[in-house]
Motif scaffolding. Structure first.
Motif, short mmCIF file in Angstrom:
data_model
loop_
_atom_site.label_atom_id
_atom_site.label_comp_id
_atom_site.label_asym_id
_atom_site.label_seq_id
_atom_site.Cartn_x
_atom_site.Cartn_y
_atom_site.Cartn_z
N VAL A 207 0.88 -1.03 0.33
CA VAL A 207 0.40 -0.37 0.35
C VAL A 207 0.79 0.96 0.03
O VAL A 207 0.41 2.51 -1.09
N HIS A 208 2.02 1.48 0.67
CA HIS A 208 3.07 2.46 1.21
C HIS A 208 3.52 2.32 -0.93
O HIS A 208 4.07 3.70 -1.12
N LEU A 209 3.88 1.53 -0.80
CA LEU A 209 4.69 1.88 -2.05
C LEU A 209 3.63 2.28 -3.77
O LEU A 209 3.74 3.13 -3.90
N ALA A 210 2.49 1.42 -3.71
CA ALA A 210 1.55 2.21 -4.10
C ALA A 210 1.25 3.41 -4.40
O ALA A 210 1.18 4.65 -4.69
N ARG A 211 1.22 4.14 -2.65
CA ARG A 211 0.21 6.02 -2.71
C ARG A 211 2.26 6.77 -2.83
O ARG A 211 1.95 7.53 -3.44
N LYS A 212 3.31 5.80 -2.90
CA LYS A 212 4.06 6.14 -3.19
C LYS A 212 4.49 7.40 -4.65
O LYS A 212 5.05 7.85 -5.12
N GLY A 214 1.99 7.18 -6.45
CA GLY A 214 0.34 8.03 -7.33
C GLY A 214 -0.33 6.97 -7.74
O GLY A 214 -0.96 7.04 -8.85
N ASP A 215 0.03 5.55 -7.70
CA ASP A 215 -1.08 4.49 -8.44
C ASP A 215 -2.52 4.51 -7.36
O ASP A 215 -2.02 4.54 -5.20
N GLU A 216 -3.21 4.38 -7.65
CA GLU A 216 -4.64 3.60 -6.81
C GLU A 216 -4.09 2.48 -6.03
O GLU A 216 -4.03 1.31 -6.80
#
Length: 400
Positions: A207-212, A214-216
């Motif tokens: 979750v952290h990497l996806a948000r970093k 900018g992915d949903e």
């Protein structure tokens, strides 16, 4: 019942006094030498036997004096010794020896002297023989009292040994149960806790990497993260319960917990449970009827677990079906029902698994009813009717 048991010995003692009094009264009636004083002596001496079991020394003294008065005045013969014999038996039965012996010696010696003095022309040998016969009766009463006392002491010791053996068995069973709980807690901690921790950490990293980047973040990934967190929380609560060998109602119980038991999931978390099921792609609705109120902890936990297991089964086995959850707060019971519109039918019912077995055990333990079967219109229904009065032995039940 205890009242009846308490009055029964008193009624038996009263009946004994009446029987002995009636026998002596007949000797007064047929004895021409007897008078009013003899009748009064017989009445008092017999009535005193009512207390031979509770206060044996009082009947011993009273009956001995009264029967000596009757014997010295009217010489009624051996029956006059009956009240004294009963009193001697009662006194020896309680462990007393000196006073019963003294009463017997005084009674026998006095009656022997009176009979010899008042019958100078009679047969002294017959008088001595009657006194010897009475002496045998007194010895028999003393022996019976001693035997009864020893038998009573033996029975009390046997009851104490049985109670001690029962306590020992209970302590051994509790110790073994405690050891087994600790073993289970260690196994859960060393295996399941580690696996859930890895899932939680990996989901958090993803979750952290996806948000970093900018992915949903996928909803399923968020559901995994949330479910793993809930699983860790409930597993820690379960481990605390398994390791808790103290009295749950003790003074050191955490006031924020129920009886010292860590709080577990209940219907207050129903919305989170349904939202998590929706995040996995399961269409689910919730309907609550009746007046919401605080439920017994065991009922609250069981209702949550039933909904949780039913929704899990729909996700795993119903293949894209929708689920509806209904909670009905009744006056005497809580109704929990979960329906789905899946492919289950009466012709091909799903095989019951461990989950359904666990639900049935929970409901049965609470004294409720569970119905889990295919619906006539297709799909599957789980309906639990949980009484709001929990059996006393389950008041400190397992919160999981």
């Amino acid at each position: 019942m205890s009242f009846v048991r308490g009055w029964r010995p008193l009624a038996m003692d009263a009946a004994l006094a009446v029987v002995v009094g009636a026998m002596l009264w007949l000797t007064v009636v047929v004895n021409p030498s007897a008078g009013t004083i003899d009748f009064v002596a017989v009445l008092i001496g017999s009535a005193a036997l009512v207390g031979w079991r509770r206060a044996p020394l009082v009947p011993l003294v009273v009956s001995t004096i009264c029967m000596l008065v009757y014997s010295a005045h009217a010489q009624p013969g051996p029956p006059v010794a009956f009240p004294v014999l009963v009193a001697v038996f009662g006194s020896v039965r309680t462990g007393r020896r000196l006073l019963p012996t003294l009463a017997g010696v005084v009674f026998l010696g006095t009656t022997l002297a009176v009979n010899l003095a008042k019958a100078p022309g009679g047969d002294p040998q017959a008088i001595v023989q009657n006194t010897t016969l009475l002496l045998g009766w007194f010895l028999a009463a003393a022996v019976m009292g001693t035997v009864t006392r020893h038998r009573q002491a033996y029975l009390e010791q046997a009851e104490q040994r049985a109670a001690e053996a029962e306590r020992t068995r209970e302590e051994v069973a509790r110790r073994r149960a405690g050891e087994e709980r600790l073993r289970i807690a260690r196994e859960l901690h060393d295996s399941l806790t580690h696996c859930i921790s890895v899932i939680k950490v990996q989901a958090g990293v993803a979750v952290h990497l996806a948000r970093k980047r900018g992915d949903e973040v996928p909803a399923s990934l968020l559901a995994i993260q949330e479910a793993s967190g809930d699983a860790m929380r409930e597993l820690r609560a379960t481990l605390e319960v398994l390791r808790d060998t103290d009295d749950r109602d003790g003074p050191e119980s955490d006031p924020g917990q129920e009886g010292g038991v860590p709080a577990a999931s209940g219907l207050d978390r129903l919305d989170d449970l349904v939202d998590r099921a929706r995040s996995t792609g399961l269409p689910a609705t919730v309907t609550v009827s009746g007046r919401r109120r605080e439920l017994p902890a065991e009922v609250d936990r069981a209702a949550y677990r039933i909904v949780q297991e039913a929704l899990t089964n729909v996700s795993r086995h119903a293949g894209g079906a929708a689920a509806s959850v209904r909670i009905d707060y009744g006056g005497d019971e809580l109704v929990v029902q979960v329906d789905d519109d899946g492919t289950a039918s009466a012709d091909a019912p799903p095989a019951p698994g461990v989950g359904l077995l666990g639900m049935r055990e929970r409901v049965t333990a609470l004294g409720g009813r569970l119905r889990a079967e295919p619906r006539a219109e297709g799909g599957f229904t789980v309906r639990a009717e949980l009484p709001l009065r929990v059996p006393a032995e389950l008041a400190m039940g397992d919160p999981t």
